[in-house]
Design a protein around this motif. Structure first.
Motif, PDB file in Angstrom:
ATOM      1  N   MET A 147     -29.204   0.316  15.206  1.00 12.56           N
ATOM      2  CA  MET A 147     -29.280  -0.516  16.393  1.00 12.56           C
ATOM      3  C   MET A 147     -30.711  -0.975  16.668  1.00 12.56           C
ATOM      4  SD  MET A 147     -27.505   0.451  19.935  1.00 12.56           S
ATOM      5  CE  MET A 147     -27.693  -0.658  21.313  1.00 12.56           C
ATOM      6  N   TRP A 148     -31.648  -0.039  16.592  1.00 12.90           N
ATOM      7  CA  TRP A 148     -33.041  -0.415  16.863  1.00 12.90           C
ATOM      8  C   TRP A 148     -33.638  -1.184  15.691  1.00 12.90           C
ATOM      9  CZ3 TRP A 148     -34.969  -0.639  21.595  1.00 12.90           C
ATOM     10  CH2 TRP A 148     -34.339   0.114  22.594  1.00 12.90           C
ATOM     11  N   ASP A 149     -33.117  -0.929  14.488  1.00 11.34           N
ATOM     12  CA  ASP A 149     -33.550  -1.774  13.357  1.00 11.34           C
ATOM     13  C   ASP A 149     -33.170  -3.221  13.626  1.00 11.34           C
ATOM     14  OD1 ASP A 149     -34.569   0.309  12.020  1.00 11.34           O
ATOM     15  OD2 ASP A 149     -32.867   0.579  10.645  1.00 11.34           O
ATOM     16  N   PHE A 150     -31.940  -3.391  14.125  1.00  9.26           N
ATOM     17  CA  PHE A 150     -31.488  -4.742  14.459  1.00  9.26           C
ATOM     18  C   PHE A 150     -32.358  -5.318  15.582  1.00  9.26           C
ATOM     19  CE2 PHE A 150     -28.632  -7.490  17.058  1.00  9.26           C
ATOM     20  CZ  PHE A 150     -28.599  -8.561  16.176  1.00  9.26           C
ATOM     21  N   GLY A 151     -32.731  -4.448  16.540  1.00 11.88           N
ATOM     22  CA  GLY A 151     -33.629  -4.886  17.626  1.00 11.88           C
ATOM     23  C   GLY A 151     -34.914  -5.457  17.057  1.00 11.88           C
ATOM     24  N   LYS A 152     -35.443  -4.782  16.030  1.00 13.99           N
ATOM     25  CA  LYS A 152     -36.697  -5.285  15.415  1.00 13.99           C
ATOM     26  C   LYS A 152     -36.472  -6.655  14.781  1.00 13.99           C
ATOM     27  CE  LYS A 152     -38.551  -0.723  14.574  1.00 13.99           C
ATOM     28  NZ  LYS A 152     -38.335   0.346  13.620  1.00 13.99           N
ATOM     29  N   THR A 153     -35.295  -6.819  14.156  1.00 17.99           N
ATOM     30  CA  THR A 153     -34.983  -8.141  13.575  1.00 17.99           C
ATOM     31  C   THR A 153     -34.942  -9.198  14.671  1.00 17.99           C
ATOM     32  OG1 THR A 153     -33.592  -6.982  11.998  1.00 17.99           O
ATOM     33  CG2 THR A 153     -33.295  -9.361  12.119  1.00 17.99           C
ATOM     34  N   LEU A 154     -34.317  -8.857  15.792  1.00 15.84           N
ATOM     35  CA  LEU A 154     -34.242  -9.823  16.900  1.00 15.84           C
ATOM     36  C   LEU A 154     -35.635 -10.171  17.399  1.00 15.84           C
ATOM     37  CD1 LEU A 154     -31.226  -8.512  19.043  1.00 15.84           C
ATOM     38  CD2 LEU A 154     -31.302 -10.563  17.625  1.00 15.84           C
ATOM     39  N   VAL A 155     -36.498  -9.162  17.479  1.00 10.23           N
ATOM     40  CA  VAL A 155     -37.874  -9.410  17.945  1.00 10.23           C
ATOM     41  C   VAL A 155     -38.560 -10.375  16.983  1.00 10.23           C
ATOM     42  CG1 VAL A 155     -40.160  -8.342  18.198  1.00 10.23           C
ATOM     43  CG2 VAL A 155     -38.154  -7.245  19.202  1.00 10.23           C
ATOM     44  N   ARG A 156     -38.431 -10.122  15.681  1.00 14.33           N
ATOM     45  CA  ARG A 156     -39.080 -11.004  14.692  1.00 14.33           C
ATOM     46  C   ARG A 156     -38.574 -12.448  14.843  1.00 14.33           C
ATOM     47  NH1 ARG A 156     -38.802  -6.567  11.286  1.00 14.33           N
ATOM     48  NH2 ARG A 156     -36.804  -7.179  10.401  1.00 14.33           N
ATOM     49  N   GLN A 157     -37.268 -12.582  15.037  1.00 16.09           N
ATOM     50  CA  GLN A 157     -36.709 -13.936  15.179  1.00 16.09           C
ATOM     51  C   GLN A 157     -37.210 -14.603  16.453  1.00 16.09           C
ATOM     52  OE1 GLN A 157     -32.617 -13.005  14.867  1.00 16.09           O
ATOM     53  NE2 GLN A 157     -32.581 -13.260  12.659  1.00 16.09           N
ATOM     54  N   ALA A 158     -37.259 -13.808  17.541  1.00 19.28           N
ATOM     55  CA  ALA A 158     -37.705 -14.386  18.824  1.00 19.28           C
ATOM     56  C   ALA A 158     -39.151 -14.856  18.703  1.00 19.28           C
ATOM     57  CB  ALA A 158     -37.558 -13.357  19.933  1.00 19.28           C
ATOM     58  N   VAL A 159     -39.968 -14.044  18.048  1.00 25.19           N
ATOM     59  CA  VAL A 159     -41.385 -14.400  17.901  1.00 25.19           C
ATOM     60  C   VAL A 159     -41.510 -15.649  17.005  1.00 25.19           C
ATOM     61  CG1 VAL A 159     -43.604 -13.621  16.986  1.00 25.19           C
ATOM     62  CG2 VAL A 159     -42.200 -12.075  18.361  1.00 25.19           C
ATOM     63  N   ALA A 160     -40.704 -15.686  15.937  1.00 25.38           N
ATOM     64  CA  ALA A 160     -40.783 -16.821  15.010  1.00 25.38           C
ATOM     65  C   ALA A 160     -40.384 -18.136  15.695  1.00 25.38           C
ATOM     66  CB  ALA A 160     -39.868 -16.570  13.808  1.00 25.38           C
ATOM     67  N   GLN A 161     -39.514 -18.044  16.711  1.00 22.90           N
ATOM     68  CA  GLN A 161     -39.024 -19.257  17.368  1.00 22.90           C
ATOM     69  C   GLN A 161     -40.000 -19.811  18.392  1.00 22.90           C
ATOM     70  OE1 GLN A 161     -35.126 -19.055  18.990  1.00 22.90           O
ATOM     71  NE2 GLN A 161     -34.180 -18.768  16.993  1.00 22.90           N
TER      72      GLN A 161
END
Ligand SMILES: Cc1ncc(COP(=O)(O)O)c(C=O)c1O
Length: 462
Positions: free
Chosen positions: A447-461
């Motif tokens: 779950m928190w691994d996925f959270g990190k993916t979401l953070v990376r995507q949010a930052v990239a956007q």
């Protein structure tokens, strides 16, 4: 008859597999992108009641009801039969120069649930029901301005957008109608606006869809008194909250003495099969808008009152009355929110359960323990709403339960299941939600691994 070569089943069998490519190519290109990003790019094959099944036969629980349209669940047999019957009846529908019986019958049945209202205009969607109310309020009062609430959602056509309380929806579409937002619950602000003398009406969702915020006790009645004193109209937008969703037929009925001048409904009215919208109002308002024979078509819609929508609406109301759907929504809603409330003291990330009937908001917030707080802050710094997204994803991926985050930048999940969910569905949801909360509070794992993916995507956007 020509066209006999068309075979819907064969077409779906042949090309159904191209669904995501077709969307990417010809429709809103962001939808498949978003779905792929969060792993929601599934293929659902069949549905019944509050459940649907993927190609492998896996059962999914629907806690979203197609944004509320599937009030009676998918494919209710009575609604379905009414639609087969209306097609088989070969009616001379939409001649436009006669008065068919079904719209009158549906209006009569709908108005029986709001005895202070007299007439109905039938359109094709929620936003059209709101547009109608705005136009009727402006014409009936001869005033231009509409007051609405911060964070309100009333639809996305231009008039309804003018009373939308979120900048994200409005930006770039100006100029809109003259309008003014107040905070939900702020009677002083409403009165200040009314004193200016140019307000036609105040439009309000008794429970806001965004964030599941309820008007505070006494607000609707207080607003109604002020509006009457100043000759302006109360417009209740019941597009999402109406037809039993909140445990009353209309959510405004929860507060005694509230009698809006105009009420907007849509979504669940036609059982999810046929687009429909309805604006209910007082006799004098309709008489003013339709004041002469010249004005007979001054507000109309080509597909409004079509036989399929009317037949479905009649079937829906009949089922609701026979099956006691409203009382059931209240009972199952109380059960579900009661069980979720028991979890609040157990999980520091879980802050509040609110709502009414089967419109429930689950709000997450800043945890108290140091370890979790670091993770929470990382998510918040990237984008608000990511934690709620982190919950929605495993609910679907691992537990096959469809839910949604209740609006952009919100740490709130909104549950608006079909009103036919039962005790077993409640049990399944609470068990799954508990497992997801356990995992979130464990602080590691997928779950928190996925959270990190979401953070990376949010930052990239950015
Ligand atoms: C309160 C409210 N009003 C209006 C609308 C717009 O309805 P539609 O999408 O049918 O235009 C919605 C849709 O979610 C809604 O929730």
């Amino acid at each position: 008859m020509t066209g006999g070569g068309f075979d819907l089943r064969a077409l779906l069998a042949e090309r159904g597999g191209e669904r995501y490519e077709l969307h990417s190519r010809y429709l809103n290109p962001q939808l498949p992108r978003v779905l792929r990003t969060i792993g929601f790019d599934k293929v659902y094959e069949r549905a019944e009641g509050a459940h649907f099944w993927d190609a492998d036969g896996n059962d999914h629980l629907d806690m979203l009801a197609g944004f509320g349209v599937m009030g009676l669940g998918r494919h209710h047999p009575v609604v379905r039969k009414a639609l087969h019957d209306v097609l088989d009846a070969d009616l001379a529908d939409l001649t436009r120069f006669d008065c068919p019986p079904l719209p009158g019958l549906l209006a009569e049945r709908l108005l029986a649930h709001s005895p202070h209202l007299d007439r109905v205009f039938f359109g094709n969607s929620g936003t059209e029901a709101v547009e109608t109310a705005l136009k009727f309020a402006r014409y009936a009062t001869g005033r231009p301005r509409i007051v609405y609430c911060d964070h309100a959602f009333h639809g996305l056509t231009t008039g309804s957008l003018s009373v939308n309380g979120e900048r994200g929806f409005r930006d770039g579409f100006a100029p809109l109608l003259p309008d003014t937002a107040i905070a939900l619950g702020d009677l002083d602000a409403l009165e200040r606006e009314l004193r200016k003398g140019d307000v036609a009406g105040f439009v309000v969702e008794p429970i806001q869809g965004k964030g599941v915020h309820e008007a505070p006790p006494g607000f609707l009645r207080g607003a109604q008194e002020l509006l009457r004193r100043h000759g302006a109209l109360l417009i209740a937008d019941e597009v999402q909250t109406g037809l039993g969703r909140t445990g009353d037929f209309y959510a405004y009925q929860h507060e005694e003495g509230v009698e809006p001048d105009l009420v907007c409904v849509a979504k669940a009215l036609s059982g999810g099969y046929v687009p429909v919208g309805a604006t209910l109002g007082k006799d004098w308002i309709f008489k003013k808008v339709y004041s002469s024979m010249d004005r007979v078509l001054v507000h109309s819609a080509s597909f409004g009152s079509n036989a399929q929508a009317m037949a479905a609406g009649l079937a829906v109301l009949s089922v609701m009355e026979e099956e006691g759907t409203v009382a059931r929504a209240r009972r199952i809603g109380d059960l579900l929110s009661g069980r979720l409330k028991e979890l609040v003291p157990r999980y520091e990330l879980l802050h509040e359960i609110r709502g009414r009937g089967l419109m429930i908001g689950i709000e997450f917030g800043r945890p108290s323990s140091l370890g979790l707080r670091g993770r929470w802050t990382m998510l918040q710094a990237a984008r608000k709403g990511l934690f709620a997204q982190m919950v929605v994803v495993p609910l679907l991926q691992r537990h096959r339960i469809l839910t949604q985050v209740s609006g952009d930048h919100l740490e709130v999940i909104k549950l608006i299941p079909p009103l036919v969910v039962d005790e077993a569905d409640v049990d399944r949801f609470v068990t799954a939600f508990t497992a997801v909360m356990d995992e979130a509070h464990g602080g590691g794992g997928l779950m928190w691994d996925f959270g990190k993916t979401l953070v990376r995507q949010a930052v990239a956007q950015r």
